[in-house]
Scaffold this active site. Sequence first.
Site, PDB file in Angstrom:
ATOM      1  N   ILE A 180      14.236  12.159   6.931  1.00 20.03           N
ATOM      2  CA  ILE A 180      13.919  11.982   5.510  1.00 20.03           C
ATOM      3  C   ILE A 180      13.010  13.099   5.014  1.00 20.03           C
ATOM      4  O   ILE A 180      13.234  13.679   3.949  1.00 20.03           O
ATOM      5  CB  ILE A 180      13.302  10.592   5.247  1.00 20.03           C
ATOM      6  CG1 ILE A 180      14.364   9.499   5.476  1.00 20.03           C
ATOM      7  CG2 ILE A 180      12.747  10.486   3.830  1.00 20.03           C
ATOM      8  CD1 ILE A 180      13.836   8.074   5.376  1.00 20.03           C
ATOM      9  N   GLN A 202       2.449  15.212  15.584  1.00 17.64           N
ATOM     10  CA  GLN A 202       1.768  16.251  16.356  1.00 17.64           C
ATOM     11  C   GLN A 202       1.584  17.505  15.501  1.00 17.64           C
ATOM     12  O   GLN A 202       2.465  18.367  15.474  1.00 17.64           O
ATOM     13  CB  GLN A 202       2.576  16.601  17.608  1.00 17.64           C
ATOM     14  CG  GLN A 202       2.741  15.432  18.580  1.00 17.64           C
ATOM     15  CD  GLN A 202       3.659  15.821  19.718  1.00 17.64           C
ATOM     16  OE1 GLN A 202       4.865  15.984  19.528  1.00 17.64           O
ATOM     17  NE2 GLN A 202       3.105  15.978  20.905  1.00 17.64           N
ATOM     18  N   PRO A 203       0.475  17.602  14.783  1.00 17.35           N
ATOM     19  CA  PRO A 203       0.254  18.782  13.951  1.00 17.35           C
ATOM     20  C   PRO A 203       0.373  20.069  14.770  1.00 17.35           C
ATOM     21  O   PRO A 203       0.007  20.084  15.957  1.00 17.35           O
ATOM     22  CB  PRO A 203      -1.172  18.596  13.423  1.00 17.35           C
ATOM     23  CG  PRO A 203      -1.427  17.134  13.514  1.00 17.35           C
ATOM     24  CD  PRO A 203      -0.659  16.668  14.718  1.00 17.35           C
ATOM     25  N   ARG A 276       5.861   3.996   3.594  1.00 12.38           N
ATOM     26  CA  ARG A 276       5.470   2.592   3.527  1.00 12.38           C
ATOM     27  C   ARG A 276       4.122   2.532   2.829  1.00 12.38           C
ATOM     28  O   ARG A 276       3.269   3.417   3.035  1.00 12.38           O
ATOM     29  CB  ARG A 276       5.350   1.985   4.937  1.00 12.38           C
ATOM     30  CG  ARG A 276       6.656   1.737   5.637  1.00 12.38           C
ATOM     31  CD  ARG A 276       7.378   0.494   5.111  1.00 12.38           C
ATOM     32  NE  ARG A 276       8.661   0.270   5.753  1.00 12.38           N
ATOM     33  CZ  ARG A 276       9.850   0.573   5.213  1.00 12.38           C
ATOM     34  NH1 ARG A 276       9.923   1.148   4.029  1.00 12.38           N
ATOM     35  NH2 ARG A 276      10.964   0.298   5.857  1.00 12.38           N
ATOM     36  N   ASP A 300       6.832   4.922  -4.409  1.00 11.99           N
ATOM     37  CA  ASP A 300       7.970   4.007  -4.334  1.00 11.99           C
ATOM     38  C   ASP A 300       7.597   2.777  -3.524  1.00 11.99           C
ATOM     39  O   ASP A 300       8.329   1.790  -3.518  1.00 11.99           O
ATOM     40  CB  ASP A 300       9.169   4.717  -3.691  1.00 11.99           C
ATOM     41  CG  ASP A 300      10.431   3.872  -3.758  1.00 11.99           C
ATOM     42  OD1 ASP A 300      10.668   3.260  -4.823  1.00 11.99           O
ATOM     43  OD2 ASP A 300      11.174   3.822  -2.767  1.00 11.99           O
ATOM     44  N   GLU A 305       3.390  -5.017  -1.619  1.00  6.98           N
ATOM     45  CA  GLU A 305       4.639  -5.251  -2.339  1.00  6.98           C
ATOM     46  C   GLU A 305       5.402  -6.389  -1.674  1.00  6.98           C
ATOM     47  O   GLU A 305       5.251  -6.602  -0.457  1.00  6.98           O
ATOM     48  CB  GLU A 305       5.491  -3.968  -2.333  1.00  6.98           C
ATOM     49  CG  GLU A 305       5.979  -3.575  -0.936  1.00  6.98           C
ATOM     50  CD  GLU A 305       6.824  -2.315  -0.920  1.00  6.98           C
ATOM     51  OE1 GLU A 305       6.256  -1.252  -1.186  1.00  6.98           O
ATOM     52  OE2 GLU A 305       8.021  -2.425  -0.627  1.00  6.98           O
ATOM     53  N   HIS A 325      10.196   0.098  -4.977  1.00  4.46           N
ATOM     54  CA  HIS A 325      10.826   0.342  -3.678  1.00  4.46           C
ATOM     55  C   HIS A 325      12.350   0.465  -3.785  1.00  4.46           C
ATOM     56  O   HIS A 325      13.096  -0.355  -3.236  1.00  4.46           O
ATOM     57  CB  HIS A 325      10.449  -0.763  -2.679  1.00  4.46           C
ATOM     58  CG  HIS A 325      10.587  -0.317  -1.242  1.00  4.46           C
ATOM     59  ND1 HIS A 325       9.870  -0.869  -0.211  1.00  4.46           N
ATOM     60  CD2 HIS A 325      11.358   0.645  -0.679  1.00  4.46           C
ATOM     61  CE1 HIS A 325      10.205  -0.280   0.932  1.00  4.46           C
ATOM     62  NE2 HIS A 325      11.107   0.641   0.664  1.00  4.46           N
ATOM     63  N   ILE A 326      12.774   1.541  -4.460  1.00  5.29           N
ATOM     64  CA  ILE A 326      14.212   1.771  -4.635  1.00  5.29           C
ATOM     65  C   ILE A 326      14.692   2.976  -3.831  1.00  5.29           C
ATOM     66  O   ILE A 326      15.766   3.519  -4.085  1.00  5.29           O
ATOM     67  CB  ILE A 326      14.591   1.945  -6.126  1.00  5.29           C
ATOM     68  CG1 ILE A 326      13.805   3.104  -6.771  1.00  5.29           C
ATOM     69  CG2 ILE A 326      14.340   0.650  -6.895  1.00  5.29           C
ATOM     70  CD1 ILE A 326      14.317   3.492  -8.155  1.00  5.29           C
ATOM     71  N   GLY A 327      13.890   3.396  -2.834  1.00  7.60           N
ATOM     72  CA  GLY A 327      14.235   4.578  -2.038  1.00  7.60           C
ATOM     73  C   GLY A 327      15.650   4.550  -1.490  1.00  7.60           C
ATOM     74  O   GLY A 327      16.367   5.550  -1.527  1.00  7.60           O
ATOM     75  N   SER A 328      16.049   3.412  -0.959  1.00  7.44           N
ATOM     76  CA  SER A 328      17.390   3.348  -0.364  1.00  7.44           C
ATOM     77  C   SER A 328      18.400   2.707  -1.306  1.00  7.44           C
ATOM     78  O   SER A 328      19.496   2.348  -0.886  1.00  7.44           O
ATOM     79  CB  SER A 328      17.334   2.572   0.944  1.00  7.44           C
ATOM     80  OG  SER A 328      16.983   1.227   0.704  1.00  7.44           O
TER      81      SER A 328
END
Lengths: 362, 362
Positions: A180, A202-203, A276, A300, A305, A325-328
Amino acid sequence: MPVAIEPRAAAPKIILTRPLDPSFLEGGALLDEAERKGRIELVRWAKDKPVDRQWLLDELRKGGTEGLVCMHNGEKIDDELLDAAGPSLKVVATMSAGYDHVDTAALKKRGVRLGSTPDALTAATADIGAMLVLMASRRAGEGVRAVLDGKWPSMPWNPLLLCGQSLKGSTVGVLGFGKIGQLTLKRLLGFDVSRVLYSTSQPGVALTPEKDYFNTLATAEFHGVDVRPAESYDELARESDFLVLCCPLTSATKGIVGADFLSKMKPTAYVVNTARGPVVDSDALLAALQEGRLAGAGLDVVTGEPNIGADHPLVQEPKCVVLPHIGSATVQARSGMSRDAVRNCLAGVGVEGFEWANEVSL
Amino acid sequence: MPVAIEPRAAAPKIILTRPLDPSFLEGGALLDEAERKGRIELVRWAKDKPVDRQWLLDELRKGGTEGLVCMHNGEKIDDELLDAAGPSLKVVATMSAGYDHVDTAALKKRGVRLGSTPDALTAATADIGAMLVLMASRRAGEGVRAVLDGKWPSMPWNPLLLCGQSLKGSTVGVLGFGKIGQLTLKRLLGFDVSRVLYSTSQPGVALTPEKDYFNTLATAEFHGVDVRPAESYDELARESDFLVLCCPLTSATKGIVGADFLSKMKPTAYVVNTARGPVVDSDALLAALQEGRLAGAGLDVVTGEPNIGADHPLVQEPKCVVLPHIGSATVQARSGMSRDAVRNCLAGVGVEGFEWANEVSL
């Protein structure tokens, strides 16, 4: 000539916690077909609202359930539920990318396998991430609200009215650089950004070509955008003009964008969360926006929520635009998610001809 | 030692119809400096609201005005105004890309030159076009509204709730393929679209490499997107899944997206207008949305703006998301527009050291 029908007693019992309309959702059609052919025994929660916990516990306590197709919202997969299911349960298949509603240790302890659907929603969620970057920086929430409230006629144009910031020349930070995150970034590369910093858990670790799922690195090169891993979360906070959160919710990422992180960000920067809610500390975000230490936010997802009312301070805050929360939420993504969840469940209970779409390593 | 000051009587008189805050808007700083140095005599409308027509006519009738820096919103540059200015007027410099508020024939008749600012707002407007494509197809207007109205808690997730359409595999149509149209398209090429049809005022005529201002054709090739001119407006209507309107408002484009055009579009298609309201017939658009002949619309401009109240049927229509004309609303764009408008005016009245940013051919 009568058709031989396999005795239903032999078919594995599956519980589905939400109706999946087969005309739009491929998973619904797959389940219907498997049931019709007697390959599974399907117990359905019939109402188009979240499954009643007690109904589910009661159904599980009847015994013999081998597979559970569940949703992300409001359904806790925990010890109590697994105890109710007993030793027959082989697989929990959630129709979601995230599985923070699932007690993975409890599953592992019992040898129950877990399926999730991370791939089908990648494009839909990336699009919402890019959209929220634009909506936050171009003050689209304020604009939509002004029109809905009937204020347009009384706010005639002036040279700085509702002026936002351009992405041109900016540094985009991406926290969480899996599929994503990579695809969200790819969308934004066409907007004349100058530089990208990303970080996984892991930066400093660079994306390898094998994990560059969407040709994002070559796209950045084509657009002349400098892309590299952030050396630290501090650098990501300090340098980003637009910070997009695409990481899973884990004990390490919970509240990672909190008071300390936000205090290092530029007052001209924007935060977008498509991951999230609890990845962001809502109180710290609100304080940063109200005190002018952050230019805006696009969310989102919000902690708590869907119980986010009109009076929630982040909803009230003009610099913050909140989506439910309309991401998907594309027909394509939801159909693919239902397909993958059902595949995971059917493979997990051993129905012939089905393979796992994605099994979570416990 | 006293500084020699050029007599103000020699300085050309310019009228500015809107305050331009010099700390944000480069044009404001340029005008202040020119005034301070006595290179112009500047008459300012001091209020941060549209200039009063009578005040402007009265100021012009005092005589001697050589330059007018004006805005797009609500200011008609017509015969009455030009008669009031008399023969001293050399240049009208509008701080806008469009000049449909200017009677170009009336200017031409009097030999008054016209300046506009098409370049400074290209990126800002392209970003809003891409954003509205996403907002319309992902139902962001409905989502924002649901959250603001406090409906999120009572609309828990279901598999098809607020589901929109993905851009993946779609055909994008662009009507008006100048700088804004080309850059809007370039933004969208990163979203996995399959095919693009475009049209200028001459359907079927292909973009030449010299007029490909942003490397859009090479970007399409990189992304494997097929781009070609539409053979006709009919083909553009029939084939587009997303139609973006980026054309100037002329007698030929006024109402071009009307009942006939819309009747040829797919019922699953979306229309986005970042051009001028009257390019779309509002009544025909509303009918198409209400009757299910069009999936959605995203409008930054609406006929009759800014007098678009909360009860306007397009504002009330859930499938339509309306923004209050913020296409050029970035600090960067507005500063550049003010700079270019002031340059046009100073060049037009002959202040040394200034060249036209953009003169409209009358």
